[in-house]
Design a protein around this motif. Structure first.
Motif, PDB file in Angstrom:
ATOM      1  N   ASP A 307      79.118  -1.087   2.831  1.00  0.00           N
ATOM      2  CA  ASP A 307      78.056  -0.359   3.187  1.00  0.00           C
ATOM      3  C   ASP A 307      78.028  -0.324   4.992  1.00  0.00           C
ATOM      4  N   GLU A 308      78.736  -1.361   5.536  1.00  0.00           N
ATOM      5  CA  GLU A 308      78.792  -1.065   6.987  1.00  0.00           C
ATOM      6  C   GLU A 308      79.690   0.144   7.303  1.00  0.00           C
ATOM      7  N   THR A 310      80.078   2.717   5.415  1.00  0.00           N
ATOM      8  CA  THR A 310      79.464   3.902   5.137  1.00  0.00           C
ATOM      9  C   THR A 310      78.598   4.398   6.444  1.00  0.00           C
ATOM     10  N   GLU A 311      77.895   3.519   7.071  1.00  0.00           N
ATOM     11  CA  GLU A 311      76.959   3.856   8.050  1.00  0.00           C
ATOM     12  C   GLU A 311      77.849   4.233   9.225  1.00  0.00           C
ATOM     13  N   ARG A 312      79.059   3.777   9.520  1.00  0.00           N
ATOM     14  CA  ARG A 312      79.997   4.165  10.578  1.00  0.00           C
ATOM     15  C   ARG A 312      80.435   5.412  10.503  1.00  0.00           C
ATOM     16  N   ARG A 314      79.181   7.734   8.372  1.00  0.00           N
ATOM     17  CA  ARG A 314      78.126   8.879   8.696  1.00  0.00           C
ATOM     18  C   ARG A 314      78.216   9.215  10.021  1.00  0.00           C
ATOM     19  N   ALA A 315      77.989   8.311  10.895  1.00  0.00           N
ATOM     20  CA  ALA A 315      77.730   8.554  12.165  1.00  0.00           C
ATOM     21  C   ALA A 315      78.962   9.318  12.788  1.00  0.00           C
TER      22      ALA A 315
END
Length: 339
Positions: A307-308, A310-312, A314-315
């Motif tokens: 999950d972490e 995924t966020e990175r 995306r950014a």
């Protein structure tokens, strides 16, 4: 062989009796530029600059290398008259030496019959690697055939060091070598951006990050991964996530060694827990992400890491330029012709 020729050959073989010199010679022979800066060799060998210079001087005195100073640094290349001999030497010994089992562990036991069987296996493997090199050289006519052979041999040797299932080595070598050859030919100003994720073992974080970016980008970005010290296989918990993301392709992922070619071909290099192992290439953007190692986490922890990431990812994706692939450019060209 005459006395003078024998003395020359003996001096060359003596110089190559040092493992570090042999690695340096192999690195110079494989460099797509046809030459290598002494600064790159210092990074490869992880020894002091004076030590590197000493070993290179020994190789130069035997006639194996030529050098040229440009500003601060000295550049080395294989002597023109020795290129074929160097390629033949590395081709002949590297695969067999790496596959050779420790004493007492040879196939069939420590017997004449067992040694004969092992020797035959090594000859067959050498022949398969040589055949693969010839096939890839035929398919990559823009590259020198000797360079292609060196890359295939080095790809095979790198995988041998960490591969768990040796029966798959030749197919894996082909995949790895094809990617390296594509890296050599890649124009960073054309086609979609390429991102390289690097961790220590290429068995968890970097594999997962690459899969996530490839899925989220939908072909707009090419994501790859590598490891500074590759493991024998992808971590089981990470592999299950890769299969969820990529299907059968995720099941076939394997740890790959980090190469300078991959770094030079990348637009962005993201490191995760592997320190300053990547060469600094002008024009490449570098990021370092502090991400936990899935190998040390429980099932819930691995999902949290996903999950972490995924966020990175995306950014990161939001910062990358949109450049069409060659196929997309061709499609647009066809559309414009028929408009």
């Amino acid at each position: 062989m005459g006395a003078e020729a024998a003395a020359t050959v003996a001096a060359s073989l003596k110089a190559l009796g040092d493992p570090l010199r042999l690695r340096m010679l192999s690195a110079i022979a494989a460099d797509p530029r046809g030459e290598t800066c002494v600064c790159d060799l210092a990074e490869l060998s992880r020894v002091s600059q004076p030590t590197v210079s000493h070993h290179l001087r020994v190789l130069k005195e035997t006639g194996l290398l030529r050098s040229e100073r440009r500003g601060t640094w000295v550049w080395y290349r294989i002597a023109t008259g020795r290129r074929r001999a160097v390629a033949a030497l590395l081709d002949a010994f590297a695969p067999a030496a790496l596959l050779d089992a420790p004493e007492g562990e040879a196939a069939g036991g420590d017997t004449a019959e067992g040694n004969a069987e092992q020797g035959e296996e090594l000859r067959l493997m050498d022949a398969r690697v040589a055949r693969l090199a010839a096939e890839l050289a035929d398919a990559h006519t823009a590259l020198d055939r000797e360079l292609v052979a060196v890359i295939v041999r080095e790809s095979y040797a790198d995988l041998v060091r960490s591969a768990k299932l040796t029966r798959h080595l030749v197919p894996l070598t082909e995949r790895f070598a094809r990617q390296r050859l594509a890296d050599l030919l890649r124009d960073r100003d054309a086609g979609p951006p390429q991102v390289l994720f690097v961790c220590v073992q290429n068995a968890g974080r970097s594999q997962l990050a690459a899969a996530l970016l490839n899925r989220l980008a939908g072909g707009r970005v090419i994501a790859r991964s590598a490891g500074s010290t590759p493991a024998a296989e992808v971590h089981p918990r990470v592999r299950s996530l890769l299969i969820e993301l990529e299907g059968d392709a995720g099941a076939e992922r394997y740890p790959k060694p980090l190469t300078d070619d991959a770094v030079r071909a990348a637009d962005v290099v993201v490191t995760m827990g592997c320190g300053d192992v990547c060469p600094i290439v002008p024009g490449v953007r570098y990021e370092d992400w502090a991400i936990a190692d899935p190998a040390l986490a429980a099932h819930e922890g691995v999902e949290a890491i996903r999950d972490e990431l995924t966020e990175r990812v995306r950014a990161l994706l939001a910062t990358l330029p949109e450049r069409p692939s060659e196929a997309q450019r061709n499609d647009r060209h066809e559309e414009s012709r028929h408009a």
